[in-house]
Design a protein around this motif. Structure first.
Motif, short mmCIF file in Angstrom:
data_model
loop_
_atom_site.label_atom_id
_atom_site.label_comp_id
_atom_site.label_asym_id
_atom_site.label_seq_id
_atom_site.Cartn_x
_atom_site.Cartn_y
_atom_site.Cartn_z
N TYR A 35 0.84 -1.19 0.00
CA TYR A 35 0.00 0.00 0.00
C TYR A 35 0.88 1.25 0.00
O TYR A 35 1.72 1.42 0.88
CB TYR A 35 -0.91 0.02 1.23
CG TYR A 35 -1.98 -1.04 1.23
CD1 TYR A 35 -3.17 -0.85 0.53
CD2 TYR A 35 -1.80 -2.24 1.92
CE1 TYR A 35 -4.16 -1.81 0.52
CE2 TYR A 35 -2.79 -3.22 1.91
CZ TYR A 35 -3.97 -3.00 1.21
OH TYR A 35 -4.94 -3.97 1.21
N LEU A 38 -0.89 7.87 -0.24
CA LEU A 38 -1.66 8.50 -1.29
C LEU A 38 -0.88 9.66 -1.91
O LEU A 38 -0.11 10.34 -1.22
CB LEU A 38 -3.00 8.99 -0.74
CG LEU A 38 -3.95 7.89 -0.25
CD1 LEU A 38 -5.25 8.49 0.26
CD2 LEU A 38 -4.24 6.88 -1.36
N TRP A 215 -2.43 7.01 5.83
CA TRP A 215 -2.99 7.73 4.68
C TRP A 215 -2.60 6.95 3.44
O TRP A 215 -1.76 7.35 2.65
CB TRP A 215 -2.43 9.15 4.65
CG TRP A 215 -3.02 10.04 3.60
CD1 TRP A 215 -2.37 10.58 2.52
CD2 TRP A 215 -4.36 10.53 3.51
NE1 TRP A 215 -3.21 11.35 1.77
CE2 TRP A 215 -4.45 11.34 2.34
CE3 TRP A 215 -5.51 10.33 4.28
CZ2 TRP A 215 -5.64 11.96 1.95
CZ3 TRP A 215 -6.69 10.95 3.89
CH2 TRP A 215 -6.75 11.76 2.75
N GLY A 217 -5.28 4.96 1.76
CA GLY A 217 -6.51 4.55 1.10
C GLY A 217 -7.18 3.36 1.75
O GLY A 217 -6.85 2.98 2.88
N GLU A 218 -8.10 2.75 1.03
CA GLU A 218 -8.85 1.62 1.57
C GLU A 218 -7.98 0.36 1.62
O GLU A 218 -7.16 0.13 0.74
CB GLU A 218 -10.08 1.35 0.70
CG GLU A 218 -11.08 2.49 0.69
CD GLU A 218 -12.29 2.18 -0.17
OE1 GLU A 218 -12.34 1.06 -0.73
OE2 GLU A 218 -13.18 3.04 -0.29
#
Length: 252
Positions: A35, A38, A215, A217-218
């Motif tokens: 991940y 963002l 930070w 996202g999903e």
């Protein structure tokens, strides 16, 4: 006969090498899928103001806040999450009078660098109090370190995490998680409560979820948050500041 044996040996060696190469490729692919913070992370920082990040010379960790606070906060990121994604949370915690150190983990897996806290503490001998924390797997690895080095710490803060090892009764512990978290294994969480000191505190963030501590996202399998990540960071930092302050007063 000898040639046949040599041929069989070569085939075994080639087969073993192929397996190793396949495994190495699989590990590489696994590590590269993570991940990311963002893209607008810098905008989030600009909007929030306050403490900015500083990368250490060896790029082993990122710091927020000032060492003059005398209180250090070491943070282990969650598995396969880019470290910078936790920057906004670290900035909020730094505003609670902490010098925050966000550790970079090998392959973005805290299980490969669970002893990093020792290096951090050695690098800043001027810090008088050290608190250790982590999110998800990072929290579990932080707990594992704390179980063996409690005398070096003033407290342990677990974010959506649990300890699989018994922690000393004298160690202040805070457990924080969101009411909408669907990634945290609640059954395991309850099972591992026995490993926490009887004085451990728990704080559930109403409307918060698993990914809301960062930070990025999903997150797959997570629940939908009912509050913004910004609100989750603020509530988390405020609770950590309160808890650490109360722990200090009890020691005095």
């Amino acid at each position: 006969m000898k040639e046949r044996k040599h041929g069989t040996g070569r085939k075994i060696i080639i087969g073993a090498l192929a397996v190793l190469l396949f495994a190495a490729a699989g590990i590489f692919i696994y590590i590269q899928a993570y991940y990311h913070a963002l893209p607008d992370i810098q905008e989030v920082f600009a909007q929030g103001g306050g403490e900015q990040m500083q990368v250490d010379a060896l790029d082993a960790w990122i710091t927020y806040g000032d060492t003059e606070s005398g209180r250090g906060f070491i943070f282990y990121p969650g598995a396969k999450v880019e470290e910078e994604a936790y920057g906004p949370l670290m900035r909020e915690i730094a505003a609670e009078d902490f010098f925050c150190v966000l550790v970079r983990m090998p392959g973005r897996l805290a299980v490969l660098g669970s002893g990093a806290a020792e290096d951090v503490m050695l690098a800043y001998p001027e810090i008088e109090e050290w608190y250790l924390s982590g999110h998800s797997l990072g929290g579990a690895m932080a707990a594992g370190y704390a179980a063996e080095h409690a005398e070096e710490l003033s407290g342990l803060a677990l974010l959506a995490a649990y300890s699989t090892k018994p922690l000393p009764e004298a160690l202040p512990v805070l457990s924080v998680y969101g009411s909408r978290d669907r990634v945290l294994n609640l059954e395991k969480y309850e099972e591992c409560r026995v490993n926490l000191p009887k004085t451990a505190e728990e704080y559930m963030i109403e409307g918060g979820n698993h990914a809301g501590f960062g930070w990025y996202g999903e997150q797959k399998g997570d629940g939908s948050a009912e509050i913004t990540p910004q609100e989750q960071w603020r509530l988390t930092a405020a609770e950590i500041g309160r808890w650490a302050g109360d722990s200090r007063q009890r020691e005095q």
